[in-house]
Write a protein that holds these residues in place. Structure first.
Motif, mmCIF file in Angstrom:
data_model
loop_
_atom_site.group_PDB
_atom_site.id
_atom_site.type_symbol
_atom_site.label_atom_id
_atom_site.label_comp_id
_atom_site.label_asym_id
_atom_site.label_seq_id
_atom_site.Cartn_x
_atom_site.Cartn_y
_atom_site.Cartn_z
ATOM 1 N N GLY A 196 -129.413 25.234 -77.778
ATOM 2 C CA GLY A 196 -128.626 25.591 -78.943
ATOM 3 C C GLY A 196 -129.333 25.282 -80.245
ATOM 4 N N SER A 210 -123.630 28.193 -81.785
ATOM 5 C CA SER A 210 -124.443 28.649 -80.654
ATOM 6 C C SER A 210 -124.474 27.603 -79.540
ATOM 7 N N THR A 211 -124.443 26.318 -79.904
ATOM 8 C CA THR A 211 -124.424 25.261 -78.891
ATOM 9 C C THR A 211 -123.137 25.310 -78.084
ATOM 10 N N ILE A 214 -123.316 28.417 -75.782
ATOM 11 C CA ILE A 214 -124.247 28.179 -74.670
ATOM 12 C C ILE A 214 -123.637 27.212 -73.671
#
Length: 59
Positions: A18, A23-24, A27
């Motif tokens: 990430g 986004s982390t 994911i």
């Protein structure tokens, strides 16, 4: 796979892959879901064939 270990592995993978906060999280969800799919039993029980016996047929 135990849910605890799935979360640990998904968290580690999300941290490594990430870039930002959103986004982390995405994911993490993807990895967690994929690890859950890998855990499912892929061996289905073989289909049992029923033998058809005619009723009322005399020789």
């Amino acid at each position: 796979m135990n849910k605890f270990f799935r979360a640990i592995i998904a968290g580690w993978g999300a941290k490594k892959l990430g870039g930002g906060c959103l986004s982390t999280i995405i994911i993490f969800i993807v990895i967690y879901t994929l690890l859950g799919k890998c855990n499912q039993d892929t061996k289905a029980a073989p289909a049992q064939h029923k033998q058809i016996v005619p009723v009322g047929v005399h020789r």
